[in-house]
Design a protein around this motif. Structure first.
Motif, PDB file in Angstrom:
ATOM      1  N   PHE A 168     -11.609  17.724  83.141  1.00 26.97           N
ATOM      2  CA  PHE A 168     -10.540  17.257  82.270  1.00 26.97           C
ATOM      3  C   PHE A 168     -10.939  15.968  81.556  1.00 26.97           C
ATOM      4  N   GLY A 169     -11.642  15.098  82.266  1.00 29.17           N
ATOM      5  CA  GLY A 169     -12.156  13.898  81.616  1.00 29.17           C
ATOM      6  C   GLY A 169     -11.291  12.666  81.704  1.00 29.17           C
ATOM      7  N   ALA A 170     -10.246  12.677  82.552  1.00 26.77           N
ATOM      8  CA  ALA A 170      -9.436  11.472  82.736  1.00 26.77           C
ATOM      9  C   ALA A 170     -10.148  10.512  83.676  1.00 26.77           C
ATOM     10  N   ARG A 171      -9.727   9.274  83.658  1.00 28.68           N
ATOM     11  CA  ARG A 171     -10.215   8.279  84.617  1.00 28.68           C
ATOM     12  C   ARG A 171      -9.397   8.450  85.890  1.00 28.68           C
ATOM     13  N   VAL A 172      -9.997   8.933  86.957  1.00 30.85           N
ATOM     14  CA  VAL A 172      -9.281   9.238  88.189  1.00 30.85           C
ATOM     15  C   VAL A 172      -9.312   8.034  89.119  1.00 30.85           C
ATOM     16  N   PHE A 173      -8.131   7.622  89.603  1.00 33.15           N
ATOM     17  CA  PHE A 173      -8.047   6.491  90.519  1.00 33.15           C
ATOM     18  C   PHE A 173      -7.373   6.926  91.814  1.00 33.15           C
ATOM     19  N   ALA A 174      -7.494   6.119  92.845  1.00 31.17           N
ATOM     20  CA  ALA A 174      -7.042   6.475  94.183  1.00 31.17           C
ATOM     21  C   ALA A 174      -5.518   6.476  94.280  1.00 31.17           C
ATOM     22  N   ALA A 175      -4.988   7.484  94.996  1.00 30.72           N
ATOM     23  CA  ALA A 175      -3.546   7.555  95.228  1.00 30.72           C
ATOM     24  C   ALA A 175      -3.210   7.590  96.715  1.00 30.72           C
ATOM     25  N   GLY A 176      -4.205   7.540  97.579  1.00 26.39           N
ATOM     26  CA  GLY A 176      -3.939   7.564  99.005  1.00 26.39           C
ATOM     27  C   GLY A 176      -3.576   8.949  99.504  1.00 26.39           C
ATOM     28  N   ALA A 177      -2.945   9.000 100.658  1.00 24.94           N
ATOM     29  CA  ALA A 177      -2.643  10.266 101.315  1.00 24.94           C
ATOM     30  C   ALA A 177      -1.217  10.736 101.084  1.00 24.94           C
ATOM     31  N   GLY A 178      -0.488  10.081 100.197  1.00 21.43           N
ATOM     32  CA  GLY A 178       0.933  10.362 100.011  1.00 21.43           C
ATOM     33  C   GLY A 178       1.229  11.713  99.398  1.00 21.43           C
ATOM     34  N   GLY A 179       2.524  12.059  99.445  1.00 20.76           N
ATOM     35  CA  GLY A 179       2.997  13.315  98.892  1.00 20.76           C
ATOM     36  C   GLY A 179       3.495  13.169  97.467  1.00 20.76           C
ATOM     37  N   HIS A 180       4.174  14.211  97.001  1.00 19.75           N
ATOM     38  CA  HIS A 180       4.558  14.274  95.599  1.00 19.75           C
ATOM     39  C   HIS A 180       5.562  13.196  95.199  1.00 19.75           C
ATOM     40  N   SER A 181       6.335  12.714  96.125  1.00 22.53           N
ATOM     41  CA  SER A 181       7.362  11.726  95.807  1.00 22.53           C
ATOM     42  C   SER A 181       6.970  10.307  96.198  1.00 22.53           C
ATOM     43  N   ASP A 182       5.691  10.092  96.531  1.00 28.54           N
ATOM     44  CA  ASP A 182       5.280   8.810  97.099  1.00 28.54           C
ATOM     45  C   ASP A 182       4.526   7.888  96.145  1.00 28.54           C
ATOM     46  N   TYR A 183       4.315   8.281  94.914  1.00 26.34           N
ATOM     47  CA  TYR A 183       3.451   7.500  94.026  1.00 26.34           C
ATOM     48  C   TYR A 183       3.968   6.093  93.758  1.00 26.34           C
TER      49      TYR A 183
END
Length: 358
Positions: A281-296
């Motif tokens: 896809f080519g986006a800059r991917v950054f860390a989100a941890g181990a959380g779920g869909h509602s945890d960002y």
């Protein structure tokens, strides 16, 4: 074996559509609660912000009174909270599922603005959940940017046919472009603040549909996609934006198991396209941890810290201000000549360093 991927794709899409139509929709029908029309504030300027906030609180108070008279106890309670002193809505409409654009910070003086674009099942009845994320980001930023919670469209239900198609996003995209243009016009002294869009879940489809029109007075510096089912584009460059494109997905997010494909069915596009965190896809991917869909946007998460750094002009992968200011690294996604630049002031550099240690 060569024909199996296409067959599997068609089967998954057919199952998605069939299931979405057959399963009862949890949020498809909103109570027919009476509500007043929105306030007629006219074009909002830096000098008329307080008047707009006052007018929208008055609408919320009247909406609460009408909802209580109708017997909609829960809606009336939510509306009374929205009408409380200190709440600052740039726009507010209590009709149907509701629309609300709430401001946290001083728009007239802000050099940076973060705009949260929500996903499915977000309405006035579930607004507190959305607002909590905006408050967490505001606290993380520590006053270094204004935050706007933009509930500017009718979001689809999580279990519905609409959530698997770009229809709602196509309707919402022009409104988001107008909102960004308005926000950038509110700076006092003629300055135009930089705007970062933080797009969650189906909100990333809205941002994807708006991306190509977010230029000139409506330009954004960064487009952040978290928990995304797709944007409708095959790549970051396919979004047609000059903004930097970021993406993140938590390790426990069920959205990873949604088929990232799209195809036409009976004149309707079903599926939302490529996975924004995939290398292709080519986006800059950054860390989100181990959380779920509602945890960002949950306090203390790597995803919230990363988004705050992006808003402040830093690269969440390195903490480097210059790294964030560089053009998109993936092929075909370089900033176009003459594209708007969003320089980081010396104050912004110290803010980023401070945020990285918060």
């Amino acid at each position: 074996m060569g024909r199996w991927p296409g067959r599997i794709r068609r089967t998954l899409l057919a199952a998605l559509v069939t299931g979405a139509v057959a399963v009862p929709v949890s949020a498809a029908a909103h109570p027919d609660v009476p509500a007043p029309p929105p306030a007629r504030t006219g074009p909002v300027t830096a000098g008329s912000l307080d008047s707009a906030y006052d007018a929208n609180r008055a609408v919320a108070r009247e909406a609460a009174r009408m909802a209580a008279g109708f017997g909609a106890v829960s809606r009336a309670r939510e509306l009374r909270e929205m009408a409380a002193d200190g709440r600052t809505f740039l726009h507010f409409d209590a009709r149907g599922s509701g629309r609300a654009v709430e401001v946290f910070g001083d728009l007239a003086r802000a050099r940076r603005i973060a705009v949260l674009v929500p996903g499915s099942d977000t309405s006035l009845d579930t607004y507190d959940r959305f607002r909590a994320g905006a408050l967490a980001l505001r606290d993380r930023l520590g006053g270094r940017a204004a935050v706007v919670a933009w509930l500017g469209y009718e979001t689809p239900a999580t279990v519905s046919a609409a959530v698997a198609t770009p229809g709602r996003a196509e309707e919402a995209a022009p409104r988001l472009v107008d909102a960004v243009r308005e926000l950038r016009s509110l700076g006092s002294g003629g300055h135009r603040p930089s705007v970062t869009l933080l797009c969650h879940s189906y909100g990333s489809v809205v941002c994807g549909r708006a991306a190509g029109a977010l230029r000139g007075p409506a330009a954004v510096s960064d487009l952040v996609l978290v928990g995304s089912p797709g944007t409708g584009a095959d790549s970051a460059s396919g979004l047609g934006t000059r903004a930097r494109v970021w993406a993140a997905r938590g390790g426990g997010d069920w959205i990873a198991h949604v088929p990232h494909v799209s195809a036409g069915f009976f004149g309707t596009t079903v599926g939302l396209g490529a996975d924004p965190v995939s290398p292709g896809f080519g986006a800059r991917v950054f860390a989100a941890g181990a959380g779920g869909h509602s945890d960002y946007f949950r306090p203390g998460t790597p995803s919230l810290a990363g988004m705050a750094r992006i808003v402040l002009g830093s690269d969440p992968r390195t903490g480097d201000v210059r790294g964030a200011a560089a053009s998109q690294a993936s092929p075909g996604s370089q900033a176009s000549p003459g594209s708007p630049s969003f320089p980081v002031s010396p104050a912004g550099v110290s803010d980023v360093t401070e945020a990285s240690h918060a």
